[in-house]
Design an enzyme around this catalytic site. Structure first.
Site, PDB file in Angstrom:
ATOM      1  CG  ASN A  58      13.240 -18.368  29.519  1.00 21.45           C
ATOM      2  OD1 ASN A  58      12.261 -18.192  28.817  1.00 21.45           O
ATOM      3  ND2 ASN A  58      13.278 -19.270  30.470  1.00 21.45           N
TER       4      ASN A  58
ATOM      5  CB  SER B 153      14.826 -16.972  33.175  1.00 18.00           C
ATOM      6  OG  SER B 153      15.957 -17.615  33.743  1.00 18.00           O
ATOM      7  CB  SER B 154      13.461 -20.882  37.219  1.00 16.73           C
ATOM      8  OG  SER B 154      12.255 -21.340  36.690  1.00 16.73           O
TER       9      SER B 154
ATOM     10  N   GLY C 199      20.965 -24.370  34.270  1.00 15.03           N
ATOM     11  CA  GLY C 199      22.025 -24.999  33.498  1.00 15.03           C
ATOM     12  C   GLY C 199      23.315 -24.178  33.538  1.00 15.03           C
TER      13      GLY C 199
ATOM     14  CD  GLU D 193      22.824 -18.824  34.201  1.00 17.14           C
ATOM     15  OE1 GLU D 193      23.430 -17.918  34.802  1.00 17.14           O
ATOM     16  OE2 GLU D 193      21.592 -19.000  34.274  1.00 17.14           O
TER      17      GLU D 193
ATOM     18  CB  THR E  29       9.937 -23.866  34.136  1.00 20.82           C
ATOM     19  OG1 THR E  29      11.097 -23.246  34.695  1.00 20.82           O
ATOM     20  CG2 THR E  29       8.759 -23.664  35.076  1.00 20.82           C
TER      21      THR E  29
ATOM     22  CB  SER F  33      18.228 -19.112  30.895  1.00 21.40           C
ATOM     23  OG  SER F  33      17.074 -18.320  31.039  1.00 21.40           O
ATOM     24  N   GLY F  34      15.830 -20.743  29.103  1.00 25.49           N
ATOM     25  CA  GLY F  34      15.009 -20.724  27.888  1.00 25.49           C
ATOM     26  C   GLY F  34      14.923 -22.047  27.188  1.00 25.49           C
TER      27      GLY F  34
END
Length: 1448
Positions: free
Chosen positions: A144, A147-148, A372, A374, A97, A92-93
């Site tokens: 992030n 974040s999605s 990704g 985590e 995206t 994330s980050g």
């Protein structure tokens, strides 16, 4: 990165960090792209110009970029017919995206324009679906800000031609628990905050307020984000919804559901009256409950019951059970989560249905934006599913990398059997194997009502206690640890069971299924009984596993491409690179595994020619007489003594570290060679110094001896010279005295004879001139006397006739009662007026003839006077010269007094003749004065006669006005007589006079345009009315006249359509058209069709845009015609009414009088001749519109010629930026070259193209200003293309390539000098960017140059970004020259950081200007009207009788 000499973790990190410091955020590891998030905007990397650069470029040819990956997948799909997929992963980050957006932008750019309903295109909807899904599926997390919280796989479908024909979006595992549960400092989904920041009317409509007042939002203290305006994002989301096909009603329903979820979270519960019951806590909770019911359009009582009660159905009865406050809150959160989840699924389905899928699609490209790996302090069910996804994708990734290596080795026939392949299938079996996997045990636990997370954990401990990938943490009762490929992760099972359940409470289903809102009803459709019984239980884990399996099947059917996104630091700030964090992400992303697989085999690969070119100097003897590169490589490696390498078909494969060993040996050989060269050079310099010193000593000795000998010889020579000088001087003095005497005598005799001859000639000229003057004067006086008598007689006759007319008028007035007499008098008077008018015209013609004759006489007299003045001046000058000669003779008399040759009689005769000449000059001056006085008197008399003529004209006008008044009075008297005769009809009968009303004559059409009504109003009103009658013959005459005019226009069009050539360097067609339009008065017409015909003719003539010859011909014609129109046309009413000119300009006699006052000059004659060609007219609207259309055609033809030249040069410029490659190893010994033999052939082709176009434009006499603009813009285009290619391609920034481009630029400079400034203009100055860049490349010892010297002296025109790009890309593989010093690089980086903070764009690429660089005024100023004086019209039209006016 696989090309590094030392391929290990420190080397990889150093490479990434160095590139990150230079803003090079993209790097290749084989075919895998690594993207490091810069946390700042780099707009110059993603504009349309950059997409055009990567379009069609080979993979690896340009710098690493997502556009290169997208282009490679698109080209592979089109060429091989295989569907592609691009997998974007990272934590994330890391920028997943944003990378996905860039890929979709490039695929939309390549996919064309496939229009759908509503005018929206598929690619627009695909791109605009990102903001919609981000608004409802993205949130701020600890790592992030955007974040999605879901996985996304976008399938973009293409047709046979490569155009986008459809698309589909699939989502995975939306984080539903975030709707109800937050942790500080995270935020909920963006749509909640956007709706709270909506316009006031929207907020009031949904009864919202500050986000801090809602329970689902105030669990965290973060409400706003930096660089994000929720109000603007709300408007952008609305606009994106419209583009993807969501109408206004559906948008309103969507935001009503979102508002209902917020209000639902504010409903709090308290204990009810009954045991274990619950009711809304207070009035605020009741308000939010009613608001939710209003927004969802359901019954508020039913909503309360669905939250506070549960209905248990048994075989015998239905039992209603109350829920306690805690259970009611859980029920409330469950309803909020299921409503939001259904809303998100509806958005995805709506976007897919709006975009539409193509059932006939041939190929597809899938873009996977997946979360990704985590690992947090607290890892729940979401992290478990996310890490399962990454395990599956890692297995697919490892298989793909191993497969690529296998294909490469198989292709090159390399032994690869000993390479290991790491498989994580045991982890996947642990998680998803049936029936004993973790997901299967979780589903089993969820099916039992009494199961808890502790029982589930105990079941896991018992089942997997001996599994090597599973572990139980110490001091933990319900946690478990899985050893993933990226590291160990400990999961907490507290919420596993609740989050795995995927069903809707029956009360909630019944409540929302009874809603009156069609949108809400669509979110919760009624379920059939059978389906509800069969699917009583469903789990998130099983459904997610099925989706994941489907995704992997899709990816296996496509050719994958990988993008690994890396987050350089956890602070989310630019210019910070944390090695430990980046290394962990590289391991999690499988990059290090890919490097390990590559290193296990042969990581370093070079083609045979590159290997020989670089390492041939290690063993030069192996290249002697060798013509096979493979054999040379083998002998070279054997000579060096390397082992473990392998030779492929096209490449040499080296083991890890062998490349560094070869480079070390190469450096040693170069060092030894340098020492030998230094020793030889020093020996040579010492010997040369000794030889020079010895030669200098010998020369000094020789010079001294020679100087002594020359001194002795000089003394002897001086003695002999003195004797000779004395002898010659005595001889010279005697000879000079004799010559002076002879010259004086001859001069005096010559002067006397010349003076006598001049006197005789002067006398004859004066006599002839006097006779001519007398003749002209007598002739002028006689003609003047005759003219005065004739004019006086005419004046007397006019006065007498006027007197007689007045007398007759009085008689007519007295006899007005008699109608017959009046009628006769009227007729008589009309005849007299006509006779007077005819006589007046006759007198005017006679007067004009007299004035012309007088003008000719005056011109002759004036010329005679000028001749007399010239003779007088010549006589004066001769007299002055004779006086000066006499003075000189008088001065010389004392010198020659000893010679008695002076004749006193001759001197006296000369004096007498001088006196006569003085008297003659005096008489001539008097005659000239008298002649000037006579000329002035004649001019005065002419002016007086002019005034008399003007007075006579005014008298005639007054007579006509009086005549008109008499006619009016006569008509009044006649009407009175008719009345009197009707009264006395019985007594005295009389004849009635009947008059037929005058019929106006119809004017004929002229030249295809209609006459102006104003011309009828401007006819003189004082003319005598004439009775006219219309007949059929008049209409026939008009029709025939119109037909003739159309035939004339057709003849003109047919003539100028063909190439009729040029006359005196000007186009014949343009001047012919202009003279015809001027003669036909088409410019002054209100309506005409001739201009439309001409525009159509020009448009059809330039349809073939590839023919430069035709384009140049029409460019010359249209520009010339536009110049003539610019000088001639003036808009109606654009200038003030001119003042009345003096009477001298109204008649020929007046113009002749003015001609006497001023002498004609060459400038006036030239201006008059130019006015004869170009004449100003007052143009109407059609003419002005034709001028604008003609200017547009000039610009269009100019642009076509310029673009044709650019297209011709585009293919050559791509070959001119990089020098042809040659093999140095073969050149060292055998002289054989593997490159091309003609390196400057491409530059010569460019020069040939320029010469061809210049010759074409010259042959068609195009205006030089347009030729200058064409070549100036072309050279600017060459500068942009060469300079941008230099900045984008690292192999071009070399010393040898700079020398190659510099030699090509010298060819262009030579062409500019040959073309001269008239046609080349400032073209050479347009190449300033590439000239300075190339000049910098070919400089030796760049590391000694400071930053100020670069910016002020070497490259003042280049920006900091461009200089930084060149300095960082520069390399020299041949001569090992270094780039600028690190201090200069640091200075540039500081300046670039300062510039990036400002609003100025930091793009280092140049843009091409394709505008029109000239105006009509520029074209008008470049031509002269006098240039068209000698141009002849078209010969074809001169033979036509209707175009006889062209002879004038």
């Amino acid at each position: 990165m696989t090309k590094l000499a030392y391929l290990h973790e420190p080397g990889v990190l150093q490479n990434l960090r160095s590139r990150y410091d230079m803003n090079e955020i993209y790097t290749y590891v084989g075919n895998i792209l690594i993207a490091v998030n810069p946390f700042t905007r780099l707009p110059h990397l993603y504009n349309s110009h950059m997409m055009a650069q990567y379009k069609g470029a080979g993979f690896g040819e340009l710098s690493p970029h997502p556009f290169a990956v997208a282009d490679a997948s698109y080209r592979l799909m089109m060429n091989e017919g295989i569907s592609q997929s691009i997998l974007v992963s990272g934590e994330s980050g890391a920028g997943k995206t944003e990378s996905t957006k860039l890929l979709m932008r490039y695929l939309a750019y390549m996919g064309g324009r496939a229009a759908v309903e509503g005018g929206r295109t598929v690619e627009q909807q695909v791109l605009e679906s990102n903001p919609v899904l981000e608004a409802f599926g993205n949130a701020k997390t600890v790592r992030n800000n955007n974040s999605s919280r879901f996985g996304k796989f976008v399938e973009i479908q293409f047709d046979q031609g490569g155009r986008i024909s459809g698309a589909a979006i699939r989502t995975y595992l939306l984080e539903r628990s975030r709707v109800c549960q937050l942790s500080d400092p995270e935020r909920n989904y963006h749509c909640f905050y956007m709706l709270c920041a909506a316009p006031p009317e929207e907020v009031q409509k949904y009864k919202l307020g500050n986000p801090r007042t809602f329970h689902y939002l105030n669990q965290s203290n973060c409400y706003e984000l930096d660089l994000m305006d929720d109000a603007k994002e709300y408007i952008a989301t609305r606009r994106a919804m419209e583009i993807v096909g969501i109408n206004a009603e559906e948008q309103d329903a969507i935001f009503r559901v979102v508002a209902a979820v917020l209000h639902l979270g504010n409903i709090e519960f308290a204990k009810g009256k009954e045991m274990d019951s619950s009711v809304p806590k207070d009035e605020k909770s009741w308000f939010h409950l009613r608001t939710v019911a209003e927004l969802l359009m359901c019954d508020s009582k039913a909503l309360e019951d669905s939250l506070c009660k549960r209905v248990i159905v048994t075989r015998d009865e239905t039992i209603t059970k109350w829920l306690d406050p805690e259970s009611a809150a859980v029920s409330r959160d469950a309803l909020a989560k299921v409503v939001y989840s259904r809303l998100f699924d509806w958005l995805v389905d709506k976007i897919n249905s709006s975009i539409g899928q193509d059932p006939h699609s041939k190929f597809l490209i899938g873009v996977l934006d997946i979360y990704g790996f985590e690992s947090f302090k607290t890892n729940s069910f979401e992290q478990f599913c996310i890490n399962l996804t990454n395990e599956k994708l890692q297995q697919h990734f490892n298989q793909h990398v191993f497969k690529m290596e296998q294909e490469e080795y198989t292709k090159e026939e390399i032994d690869w059997s000993y390479i290991e392949f790491v498989d994580n299938q045991d982890i996947l079996d642990l998680i998803e194997k049936k029936p004993g996997g973790i997901i299967a045990l979780l589903d089993e636990a969820c099916m039992f009502p009494r199961s808890t997370h502790e029982t589930f954990a105990q079941k896991l401990y018992q089942t997997f206690k001996n599994h090597k990938r599973f572990a139980k943490p110490k001091l933990a009762r319900s946690d478990f640890t899985i050893c993933h490929y990226a590291g160990d992760v400990t999961y907490q099972t507290e919420l596993f069971l609740d989050k795995n359940k995927d069903y809707v409470v029956a009360e909630h289903q019944a409540l929302l299924g009874a809603s009156t809102c069609s949108f809400v009803l669509g979110l919760f459709p009624p379920l059939a009984e059978e389906s509800s019984k069969q699917s009583k239980f469903s789990s998130i884990g099983s459904r997610f596993k099925q989706q994941l399996q489907t995704l992997l099947e899709t990816l296996s059917a496509t050719e994958p491409h990988y993008i690994r996104c890396v987050k350089p630091n956890n602070l989310l700030k630019p210019a910070i690179f944390e090695n430990k964090n980046a290394l962990q992400q590289l391991r999690c992303g499988g990059v290090m595994e890919a490097i390990r697989i590559s290193c296990a085999g042969f990581p370093t690969r070079k083609t045979f020619d590159e290997f020989v070119d670089r390492f041939g100097l290690l063993a030069p003897e192996v290249l002697d007489g060798s013509s096979d590169e493979v054999t040379a490589c083998k002998r070279l490696l054997e000579k060096v003594g390397l082992t473990g390498y392998q030779i492929g078909k096209t490449k040499v494969f080296l083991r890890a570290g062998q490349m560094a060993e070869l480079d070390t040996r190469r450096s040693e050989v170069l060092g030894r060679s340098a020492s030998i060269i230094q020793r030889k050079v020093r020996s040579y310099l010492s010997r040369r110094s000794f030889i020079t010193l010895r030669r200098s000593a010998i020369q000094i000795q020789s010079a001294c001896r020679g100087q002594f000998a020359r001194h002795v010889y000089e003394n002897m020579r001086r003695e002999a010279a003195c004797l000779r000088i004395q002898r010659d001087l005595r001889m010279y003095l005697a000879r000079k005295a004799f010559k002076d005497l002879c010259y004086s005598a001859i001069s005096i005799q010559t002067g006397m004879r010349v003076m006598a001859a001049r006197d005789e000639l002067r006398f004859r000229r004066q006599t002839r001139a006097a006779i001519m003057i007398q003749t002209q004067c007598r002739k002028y006086l006689a003609r003047l006397h005759y003219t005065q008598l004739k004019k006086a007689a005419i004046t007397t006759q006019c006065a007498w006739r006027g007197k007689v007319a007045r007398k007759e008028l009085r008689n007519l007035k007295m006899a007005a009662r008699e109608t017959g007499a009046l009628q006769a008098a009227k007729n008589k008077l009309e005849k007299q007026v006509e006779e007077l008018t005819w006589r007046l015209q006759l007198e005017k013609r006679m007067r004009a003839d007299v004035e012309e004759a007088k003008t000719q006489e005056n011109a002759k007299l004036h010329s005679a006077l000028q001749e007399m003045q010239l003779q007088f001046k010549e006589t004066k000058e001769m007299l002055v010269k004779e006086r000066e000669a006499a003075k000189k003779v008088a001065e010389k008399v004392p010198v020659i007094q000893e010679v008695p040759v002076v004749d006193q009689v001759a001197l006296e005769n000369l004096n007498i003749e001088n006196e006569k000449l003085k008297a003659l000059v005096t008489s001539l001056e008097k005659k000239i004065d008298e002649t000037e006085k006579k000329f002035e008197e004649t001019s005065r008399i002419s002016e007086e006669r002019l005034k008399q003529a003007l007075e006579a004209e005014s008298k005639i006008v007054e007579l006509k006005t009086a005549m008109h008044r008499l006619e009016e009075k006569f008509s009044d008297i006649e009407t009175e007589n008719q009345v009197l005769r009707q009264q006395g009809l019985v007594q005295t009968p009389a004849k009635k006079v009947s008059e037929r009303p005058p019929i106006p004559s119809t004017q004929s059409l002229e030249n295809g345009h209609h006459p102006n009504d104003e011309s009828r109003a401007n006819e003189p009103q004082s003319a005598t009315p004439v009775k006219t009658f219309g007949t059929e013959s008049d209409s026939k005459f008009r029709r025939s006249h119109i037909e003739r005019q159309h035939e004339n226009i057709d003849a003109l069009i047919n003539c100028v359509t063909n190439n009729i050539g040029f006359s005196h360097g000007k186009p014949v067609a343009a001047l012919t058209i202009y003279r015809c339009l001027l003669h036909w008065k088409s410019f002054e017409a209100e309506r005409t069709s001739v201009f439309d015909r001409l525009i159509q003719m020009i448009g059809s003539a330039i349809e073939n845009e590839e023919n430069n010859e035709q384009m140049a011909y029409w460019l010359s014609n249209t520009s010339t015609l536009l110049f003539l129109l610019q000088r001639s046309l003036k808009a109606a009413g654009s200038s003030a009414t001119p003042q009345r000119k003096p009477p001298s300009a109204t008649s020929l006699f007046g113009r002749m009088t003015m001609g006497f006052r001023s002498s004609p000059s060459s400038s006036n004659l030239a201006a008059a001749a130019a006015l004869a060609v170009v004449r100003q007219v007052e143009a109407k609207y059609p003419a002005l519109l034709f001028k604008q259309q003609l200017a547009a055609y000039v610009e269009k033809i100019y642009g076509i010629i310029r673009d044709n030249l650019k297209k011709e040069l585009a293919s050559l410029l791509s070959l001119c930026i990089q020098a042809p490659r040659t093999s140095k190893g073969s050149v060292l010994r055998s002289g054989r070259s593997f490159g091309k033999d003609s390196p400057l052939s491409h530059w010569q082709s460019i020069v040939d193209s320029l010469n061809t176009l210049l010759s074409t434009l010259k042959q068609n006499f195009a205006p030089p200003v347009l030729i200058q603009k064409i070549f100036t813009q072309t050279f600017s285009y060459i500068n942009v293309q060469l300079f941008n290619s230099l900045l984008l391609r690292r192999e071009c920034c070399t010393f040898s390539n700079g020398e190659y481009v510099k030699s090509g630029l010298a060819e262009l400079e030579l062409w500019c000098a040959q073309a001269k400034e008239e046609y080349a203009g400032s073209s050479w100055d347009e190449l300033k960017h590439i000239r300075q860049a190339v000049g910098f490349l070919v400089i030796h010892q760049k590391y000694r140059i400071s930053y100020d010297e670069i910016t002020n002296d070497l490259c003042p025109i280049l920006s900091v970004q461009q200089l930084y790009r060149i300095c960082t890309l520069y390399w020299d593989d041949n001569y090992n020259t270094r780039s600028v010093s690190p201090g200069v690089i640091s200075s540039m980086r500081v300046l670039m950081t300062e510039d990036s903070n400002s609003a100025v764009s930091n793009s280092f690429l140049l843009d091409d200007n394709s505008g029109i660089p000239f105006s009509v005024d520029d074209l008008s100023n470049s031509l002269q009207e006098k240039d068209f004086m000698d141009v002849q019209p078209a010969e074809e039209l001169l033979e036509n009788p209707a175009f006889q006016f062209l002879h004038e």
